[in-house]
Design an enzyme around this catalytic site. Structure first.
Site, PDB file in Angstrom:
ATOM      1  N   VAL A   7       1.900  10.919  -5.512  1.00 15.17           N
ATOM      2  CA  VAL A   7       3.435  10.974  -5.939  1.00 15.17           C
ATOM      3  C   VAL A   7       3.995   9.889  -5.399  1.00 15.17           C
ATOM      4  O   VAL A   7       4.257   9.645  -4.152  1.00 15.17           O
ATOM      5  CB  VAL A   7       3.990  12.166  -5.523  1.00 15.17           C
ATOM      6  CG1 VAL A   7       5.547  12.128  -5.730  1.00 15.17           C
ATOM      7  CG2 VAL A   7       3.139  13.480  -5.957  1.00 15.17           C
ATOM      8  N   GLY A   8       4.686   8.675  -6.257  1.00 16.56           N
ATOM      9  CA  GLY A   8       5.495   7.944  -5.658  1.00 16.56           C
ATOM     10  C   GLY A   8       7.074   8.210  -5.928  1.00 16.56           C
ATOM     11  O   GLY A   8       7.305   9.218  -6.537  1.00 16.56           O
ATOM     12  N   THR A  12       4.399   9.257 -10.767  1.00 17.99           N
ATOM     13  CA  THR A  12       3.238   9.989 -10.179  1.00 17.99           C
ATOM     14  C   THR A  12       2.008   9.642 -10.982  1.00 17.99           C
ATOM     15  O   THR A  12       2.005   9.942 -12.286  1.00 17.99           O
ATOM     16  CB  THR A  12       3.496  11.569 -10.278  1.00 17.99           C
ATOM     17  OG1 THR A  12       4.582  12.011  -9.387  1.00 17.99           O
ATOM     18  CG2 THR A  12       2.510  12.359  -9.797  1.00 17.99           C
ATOM     19  N   ASP A 109       1.028   6.666   1.259  1.00 15.09           N
ATOM     20  CA  ASP A 109       0.537   5.637   0.178  1.00 15.09           C
ATOM     21  C   ASP A 109      -0.199   4.270   0.867  1.00 15.09           C
ATOM     22  O   ASP A 109      -1.088   3.944   0.473  1.00 15.09           O
ATOM     23  CB  ASP A 109       1.332   5.173  -0.598  1.00 15.09           C
ATOM     24  CG  ASP A 109       2.869   4.688  -0.106  1.00 15.09           C
ATOM     25  OD1 ASP A 109       2.820   4.808   1.112  1.00 15.09           O
ATOM     26  OD2 ASP A 109       3.510   4.133  -0.961  1.00 15.09           O
TER      27      ASP A 109
END
Length: 257
Positions: A7-8, A12, A109
């Site tokens: 999930v950014g 995502t 991340d």
């Protein structure tokens, strides 16, 4: 099969691994206002469209830089897959030693990228991720996360131009072919694309000077190909680096197919 979810802030990315191979992947917009049921239906529809049987998912690993979505996606995976996801964070084994003032501050991340890059390429490394933010991190020959740099991403930098300069239009992200633009659009494309090329080259050079080694430079992220094609400082482009890192962490922590 293992489901990896990254999930950014903007997108995502999900991937399914079977016997160490990425067999399917999707990219959707990140939306923290969606409910667990909305995400569940979306995931099942994606699985169905790819003829993937969701009942064959043996484990799920989740990495998120959007804290509210962790709770939402945990509810979704429990309800629709009957599986509790492994969430990347403090206490999770990664095989990477974080040589930071406060290791808890390091984005999930960035840790995941470091795990994947070191596993695949060894060290020393510089990893550049072109996401909502453009991040740089350094990994030693021994697999230590040494630190990094965080800059605005290409998208939000361009958005700042549109938002604060009334006469500047939105432009397509593409290489203009020359630095000296002959019109407003070409000038903006030059500033955005070649400006980020210069950012990458300058920071990579400074990283190399400080590392006093010859690291390999690995790049990933949504717009990586656009920048990588304009510089010789990037050695390898790995579009699925983050998903691969999640899969490796899942295996390290005992989630197996």
């Amino acid at each position: 099969m293992i489901l990896a979810i990254d999930v950014g802030n903007t997108n995502t990315v999900m991937g399914i691994y079977k016997k160490d191979k990425l067999i399917q992947h999707w990219r959707i917009s990140t939306d923290k206002n969606k409910t667990p049921d909305e995400y569940g239906i979306l995931f099942l529809n994606l699985f169905n469209s790819a003829n993937v049987n969701y009942k064959r998912i043996d484990g799920i690993i989740l990495s998120s830089v959007v804290p509210p979505l962790v709770r939402i996606l945990k509810k979704m995976t429990t309800r629709y897959f009957n599986l509790e996801p492994l969430v990347v964070g403090p206490g999770i084994r990664t095989g990477i030693n974080l040589k930071m003032d406060n290791p808890r501050e390091v984005g999930a991340d960035q840790v995941v990228n470091a795990v994947a890059a070191y596993h695949k390429y060894g060290g020393p490394l510089i990893i550049v991720d072109f996401g909502t933010a453009t991040t740089f991190c350094a990994v030693s020959e021994r697999g230590e996360y040494l630190g990094g740099a965080i800059a605005p991403g290409i998208g939000i930098s361009a958005e700042a131009l549109y938002s604060y300069a009334a006469k500047l239009p939105r432009v397509e992200f593409k290489t203009p072919g020359q630095a000296i633009g002959k019109n407003t659009v070409a000038g903006m494309q030059s500033g955005i694309i070649y400006g980020f090329v210069g950012l990458v080259e300058a920071l990579v050079k400074r990283f190399k000077d400080e590392l006093k080694e010859t690291p390999e430079v690995i790049a990933t992220g949504g717009l990586v190909s656009l920048i990588a094609s304009e510089t010789d400082e990037i050695d390898k482009v790995d579009p699925f680096l983050t998903l691969d890192g999640l899969y490796y962490i899942a295996k390290i922590n005992g989630i197996v197919e």
